[in-house]
Structures are given as C-alpha cells and as structure tokens.
Design a protein around this motif. Structure first.
Motif, PDB file in Angstrom:
ATOM      1  N   TYR A 162      13.065   8.899 -28.103  1.00  0.00           N
ATOM      2  CA  TYR A 162      12.418  10.038 -27.450  1.00  0.00           C
ATOM      3  C   TYR A 162      10.988   9.714 -27.048  1.00  0.00           C
ATOM      4  O   TYR A 162      10.217   9.194 -27.845  1.00  0.00           O
ATOM      5  CB  TYR A 162      12.444  11.254 -28.370  1.00  0.00           C
ATOM      6  N   ARG A 163      10.689  10.081 -25.808  1.00  0.00           N
ATOM      7  CA  ARG A 163       9.351   9.777 -25.299  1.00  0.00           C
ATOM      8  C   ARG A 163       8.263  10.558 -26.021  1.00  0.00           C
ATOM      9  O   ARG A 163       7.109  10.159 -26.038  1.00  0.00           O
ATOM     10  CB  ARG A 163       9.296  10.103 -23.803  1.00  0.00           C
ATOM     11  N   SER A 164       8.621  11.690 -26.612  1.00  0.00           N
ATOM     12  CA  SER A 164       7.561  12.495 -27.222  1.00  0.00           C
ATOM     13  C   SER A 164       7.067  11.897 -28.538  1.00  0.00           C
ATOM     14  O   SER A 164       6.037  12.297 -29.048  1.00  0.00           O
ATOM     15  CB  SER A 164       8.035  13.929 -27.432  1.00  0.00           C
ATOM     16  N   PHE A 165       7.817  10.937 -29.075  1.00  0.00           N
ATOM     17  CA  PHE A 165       7.327  10.266 -30.283  1.00  0.00           C
ATOM     18  C   PHE A 165       6.582   9.007 -29.891  1.00  0.00           C
ATOM     19  O   PHE A 165       6.935   8.323 -28.944  1.00  0.00           O
ATOM     20  CB  PHE A 165       8.487   9.863 -31.198  1.00  0.00           C
ATOM     21  N   SER A 166       5.550   8.707 -30.667  1.00  0.00           N
ATOM     22  CA  SER A 166       4.807   7.482 -30.400  1.00  0.00           C
ATOM     23  C   SER A 166       4.611   6.722 -31.692  1.00  0.00           C
ATOM     24  O   SER A 166       4.274   7.296 -32.719  1.00  0.00           O
ATOM     25  CB  SER A 166       3.455   7.835 -29.786  1.00  0.00           C
ATOM     26  N   LEU A 167       4.843   5.414 -31.633  1.00  0.00           N
ATOM     27  CA  LEU A 167       4.625   4.599 -32.825  1.00  0.00           C
ATOM     28  C   LEU A 167       3.213   4.027 -32.835  1.00  0.00           C
ATOM     29  O   LEU A 167       2.791   3.407 -33.793  1.00  0.00           O
ATOM     30  CB  LEU A 167       5.639   3.453 -32.889  1.00  0.00           C
ATOM     31  N   GLN A 168       2.508   4.217 -31.725  1.00  0.00           N
ATOM     32  CA  GLN A 168       1.129   3.741 -31.644  1.00  0.00           C
ATOM     33  C   GLN A 168       0.205   4.955 -31.744  1.00  0.00           C
ATOM     34  O   GLN A 168       0.554   6.025 -31.251  1.00  0.00           O
ATOM     35  CB  GLN A 168       0.897   3.070 -30.289  1.00  0.00           C
ATOM     36  N   PRO A 169      -0.950   4.775 -32.363  1.00  0.00           N
ATOM     37  CA  PRO A 169      -1.895   5.900 -32.425  1.00  0.00           C
ATOM     38  C   PRO A 169      -2.217   6.390 -31.022  1.00  0.00           C
ATOM     39  O   PRO A 169      -2.381   5.593 -30.098  1.00  0.00           O
ATOM     40  CB  PRO A 169      -3.134   5.279 -33.077  1.00  0.00           C
ATOM     41  N   ARG A 170      -2.286   7.692 -30.869  1.00  0.00           N
ATOM     42  CA  ARG A 170      -2.603   8.256 -29.558  1.00  0.00           C
ATOM     43  C   ARG A 170      -4.022   8.780 -29.548  1.00  0.00           C
ATOM     44  O   ARG A 170      -4.621   9.029 -30.601  1.00  0.00           O
ATOM     45  CB  ARG A 170      -1.653   9.417 -29.267  1.00  0.00           C
ATOM     46  N   GLY A 171      -4.549   8.989 -28.354  1.00  0.00           N
ATOM     47  CA  GLY A 171      -5.888   9.532 -28.225  1.00  0.00           C
ATOM     48  C   GLY A 171      -5.905  11.016 -28.568  1.00  0.00           C
ATOM     49  O   GLY A 171      -4.871  11.642 -28.758  1.00  0.00           O
ATOM     50  N   LYS A 172      -7.114  11.572 -28.626  1.00  0.00           N
ATOM     51  CA  LYS A 172      -7.264  13.002 -28.945  1.00  0.00           C
ATOM     52  C   LYS A 172      -6.588  13.849 -27.885  1.00  0.00           C
ATOM     53  O   LYS A 172      -5.975  14.860 -28.181  1.00  0.00           O
ATOM     54  CB  LYS A 172      -8.758  13.337 -28.985  1.00  0.00           C
ATOM     55  N   HIS A 173      -6.754  13.461 -26.622  1.00  0.00           N
ATOM     56  CA  HIS A 173      -6.176  14.239 -25.524  1.00  0.00           C
ATOM     57  C   HIS A 173      -5.064  13.455 -24.866  1.00  0.00           C
ATOM     58  O   HIS A 173      -5.203  12.271 -24.607  1.00  0.00           O
ATOM     59  CB  HIS A 173      -7.254  14.566 -24.486  1.00  0.00           C
ATOM     60  N   LEU A 174      -3.983  14.171 -24.608  1.00  0.00           N
ATOM     61  CA  LEU A 174      -2.841  13.520 -23.979  1.00  0.00           C
ATOM     62  C   LEU A 174      -2.739  13.966 -22.525  1.00  0.00           C
ATOM     63  O   LEU A 174      -2.568  15.153 -22.235  1.00  0.00           O
ATOM     64  CB  LEU A 174      -1.562  13.897 -24.739  1.00  0.00           C
ATOM     65  N   VAL A 175      -2.885  13.024 -21.618  1.00  0.00           N
ATOM     66  CA  VAL A 175      -2.783  13.316 -20.198  1.00  0.00           C
ATOM     67  C   VAL A 175      -1.422  12.836 -19.709  1.00  0.00           C
ATOM     68  O   VAL A 175      -1.097  11.668 -19.853  1.00  0.00           O
ATOM     69  CB  VAL A 175      -3.893  12.590 -19.399  1.00  0.00           C
ATOM     70  N   THR A 176      -0.626  13.756 -19.167  1.00  0.00           N
ATOM     71  CA  THR A 176       0.683  13.366 -18.664  1.00  0.00           C
ATOM     72  C   THR A 176       0.750  13.638 -17.170  1.00  0.00           C
ATOM     73  O   THR A 176       0.494  14.752 -16.733  1.00  0.00           O
ATOM     74  CB  THR A 176       1.788  14.186 -19.361  1.00  0.00           C
ATOM     75  N   VAL A 177       1.061  12.615 -16.417  1.00  0.00           N
ATOM     76  CA  VAL A 177       1.167  12.774 -14.969  1.00  0.00           C
ATOM     77  C   VAL A 177       2.645  12.718 -14.599  1.00  0.00           C
ATOM     78  O   VAL A 177       3.347  11.799 -14.998  1.00  0.00           O
ATOM     79  CB  VAL A 177       0.402  11.656 -14.224  1.00  0.00           C
ATOM     80  N   CYS A 178       3.107  13.716 -13.849  1.00  0.00           N
ATOM     81  CA  CYS A 178       4.525  13.760 -13.500  1.00  0.00           C
ATOM     82  C   CYS A 178       4.841  12.752 -12.395  1.00  0.00           C
ATOM     83  O   CYS A 178       4.156  12.682 -11.385  1.00  0.00           O
ATOM     84  CB  CYS A 178       4.938  15.156 -13.060  1.00  0.00           C
TER      85      CYS A 178
END
Ligand code: SF4
Ligand code: SF4
Ligand code: FES
Ligand code: FES
Lengths: 161, 245
Positions: free
Chosen positions: A62-78
């Motif tokens: 699933y794309r919504s899970f991340s195994l790498q630390p993410r930043g404070k803000h998540l920017v998603t571009v469609c």
C-alpha cells in the motif's frame, strides 16, 4: 525517532491483538511515527505471530505506508490521467524544483515529503494537489510557491510558541 | 467422480483436482513453470493456459489453478492456446534471457524472436522460491514486496534475514538463477540452439562434460550430427583458439 516497545504494544492491544487487524495496526503506527519503523514491525510480527516477511509484504503493497521516515508535511501531486493532461507533471516539476527533491523523497530538513498519486477521485477539480489532507483545486505553477510558503510559515509560528 | 472432456477425450477426475492434474493423470502434457507438485499453486506464469468452453464463450484459464467441473470442455492445443503460450514465453524471455529454463521453453515451443525490450532481470516473479521457503523449508525468509512494476522478491528490509536457514531451497527451485543458458548470444537474445542443433540441450546427457563452456561458446550439452559437424567443428575450434591467445 525509534519505536518504543510499550507504545507499539499498546497500539496492538487496542485492536485486541488480532491478526486480521494488521492493516489497522499498521495505520495506527504510521499515524504515531509518520512512518513504519523497522523495530515496530518486528514487534508486530512477534506479538501477532505473523511472519515478518508477510507484514513487509502488506506494508510495501500500500502506497499509504512508508518504511522510510517522512517529512512533517506530505505533499501529494495527482498524476492521474485527468490531472496529467491538465498539467500535473509541470506542477510536480515545480514542487521538485522548489523543494530540491524528486518525487518520493523527503527534504533534508525533514519538513516536506513529495509524492505522486494516480487519481484521487476528484478529477473535475484537477490538477489536484493535497498537502496534509488539504485539497488544492485547479492548481497552477504559480500557486506552488504560495502553497509551500503557507506550510513553511506554519512551521515558524509553531516554533515561536 | 467428475466427468469432463479434455481434447475430445471423455475423462473422469476426482473432486478437487485441477484441470492440470486431470490432464497429467491421463498423460496429456501441459507445459508449466510456476507449478510444482510439492507446493501450493500460484497461477503466475500463465504457461499452463488451456481453453475452456465452446464457441464464442470459450476462454483461456490457467489449468494449474482451475478446478475440474462436471461437463467441462477443455482444449489444450488450440491456436489461441498456442499463441498465448508463445506470448508468455516471449515476455518471460525478454525479462530473463539468461534463464536456461526459459530458453529451453522458447526452443521447445518455437519462439524465435523477442519483440520486447530486453530487461535482463534475475527474476520473473514466479514465486516458486517464496513457496518453497514457506511451505517446504518452514523458513518464511523471503517474500513478495511492493507492487506493479516495482514488485520484487526480497528479505525484510533487504538485509540478511534472521530466519533464513541457508538451506538453498530457493535457489534450487528458481528457474532463473540456475545454470545460465550458454547458447549463442543467449545473454541478449533468443538462443534457439535447441532448434538448430542436434541432439539439443533439451535432452539430458549424463556423460557429456562441459568443455565448450571454457571455450566461451555454447555446446555444453550439445553434440552435432555427424554430417554437419565437420565444418562447424573447425570454426569452433579456431574460435576457441582465438580465445586462448
Ligand atoms: S535458503 Fe533461506 S530463503 Fe532460501 S529457502 Fe532456505 S530458508 Fe528460505
Ligand atoms: S527468484 Fe526465481 S524462483 Fe523466486 S520468484 Fe524469481 S524467478 Fe521465481
Ligand atoms: S486524475 Fe487527479 S483526481 Fe483523478
Ligand atoms: S503453471 Fe499454471 S500459471 Fe504457472
């Protein structure tokens, strides 16, 4: 930020330590840490008695899970078809340029993670950009700067408090 | 007992059998790749495709996963099946041209070209290793990760697994990481040595030693027919010499 055993255990017991609740448990861990720390996954594996490799399979599917630390803000571009033909890639490029990272990466100061998605189901208002759950409709390249600024500012305000 | 028809033959199968098992029982050959008797079925390689039903409603299904049904009509060698199977081989060949198992399939089923970009990967995602590890070795050290074009086989976090028992079962069963195909230019294209040479590497010759391998050309298990051998033997020898210089 390392996973703390007790915290993870608590999240697991919240779901009655049930195997079938694996996804919900992973979601809770992701909400807590912003990503899935290796330690946490090992704890889940031991507690639920599910082989670690199976948990990894789910977590990487699933794309919504991340195994790498993410930043404070998540920017998603469609990058779905509708947003794509309306200029999604140009907008992504602008984000990449301003943040100095590629899609899928996190800025060095751990403030922003940039990701792409294939259709958010609201094609009519495309090109769509989502930042921390806030939707920006009919985005243009010109809007990229101000959007980022807003979240950078938020950061400063919070620091001032 | 379930009655069905395979290639116009009335056959009986036990409940719970797959079409592949029924066909095998009656000695009908259906090629497979991701299927192994000792493991659960996966249905990933699509090599075992057969056509079921009749007329416009007929369709292709993977026989290794399709259970027998009363009155089912199965055909294993129609044009549609053969074309689909060739396509599967061609696709797999474009991913892993180094695999002897796939090169052999190509020769066996007359696949003589690859129209796709050669990817030279080490895995065709058949999942045999994953099932071998979990079901026979009780290891559960490797598994599928990611999805779509990023799908791959690996250990958790891509590091040495804590539960792998180094049994080698995964490598033993893998159709790609076994002995590489040594055919002419097999690295980048279709080998087809088995189509043009005789006896072919499809047959297994116990007593033959692998000497052409050192010479850098195919011939590991290939011996040519006497008529053809003279002229070719010479060019081969001179090539081998050039290599040694
Ligand atoms: S060598 Fe390790 S990964 Fe391979 S089958 Fe054995 S236990 Fe599984
Ligand atoms: S590593 Fe080999 S056995 Fe495992 S999925 Fe890939 S091709 Fe199949
Ligand atoms: S393509 Fe962007 S929301 Fe559908
Ligand atoms: S053998 Fe049936 S799909 Fe691979």
């Amino acid at each position: 930020m390392d996973a703390d055993t007790q915290k993870v255990q608590l999240l697991i017991t919240k779901h009655n330590t049930e195997k079938k609740a694996l996804i919900s448990i992973l979601q809770d861990i992701q909400a807590e840490y912003n990503y899935l720390p290796q330690e946490a996954l090992k704890i889940v594996s031991e507690t639920l008695d599910v082989p670690l490799i199976n948990i990894i399979g789910v977590a990487t599917f699933y794309r919504s899970f991340s195994l790498q630390p993410r930043g404070k803000h998540l920017v998603t571009v469609c990058m779905g078809t509708a947003c794509h033909v309306r200029g999604g890639p140009k907008i992504l490029e602008e984000f990449e340029r301003r943040l100095d990272i590629e899609a899928g990466e996190t800025t060095k100061d751990s403030q922003f993670t940039l990701e792409t998605v294939a259709c958010l189901g609201c094609c009519a208002i495309g090109p769509v950009v989502v930042v921390d759950g806030n939707y920006y409709a009919q985005t243009t390249i010109r809007m990229v700067g101000p959007i980022l600024k807003k979240y950078k500012k938020k950061e400063k305000k919070n620091e001032a408090h | 007992m379930i009655n069905l028809k395979i290639n116009n033959l009335e056959v009986k199968a036990e409940e719970g059998w797959t079409v592949l098992e029924a066909a095998k029982f009656y000695g009908l050959e259906i090629p497979t790749l991701c299927y192994n008797e000792g493991l659960s079925v996966y249905g990933g390689c699509r090599l075992c495709l057969v056509e079921i039903g009749e007329g416009p409603k007929s369709k292709l299904v993977s026989s290794c996963t399709y259970p027998v049904e009363e009155g089912l009509v199965v055909r294993t060698g129609t044009k549609r099946v053969i074309e689909a199977r060739k396509m599967m081989i061609e696709l797999m060949l474009s991913i892993a041209p180094n695999s002897k198992a796939i090169q052999d399939l190509a020769s066996k089923f007359g696949v003589t070209q690859v129209r796709f970009k050669i990817r030279n990967e080490e895995c065709i995602l058949c999942g045999l290793c994953v099932r071998m590890c979990a079901e026979q070795m009780d290891g559960r050290a490797i598994g599928f990760q990611n999805r779509g074009y990023k799908r791959k086989i690996s250990t958790p976090f891509d590091i040495k697994s804590e539960v792998c028992r180094l049994c080698g079962g995964c490598m033993y069963i893998c159709p790609v990481c076994q002995l590489k195909c040594q055919g002419p230019d097999a690295d980048t294209t279709v080998c087809n040595a088995c189509l043009t040479m005789d006896p072919t590497c499809l047959d297994y010759y116990d007593e033959l030693q692998c000497w052409m391998y050192d010479a850098g050309r195919c011939g590991t298990c290939v011996r040519e027919t006497p008529e053809k051998s003279d002229s070719k033997e010479q060019t081969r020898n001179s090539k081998a010499k050039e290599k040694n210089v």
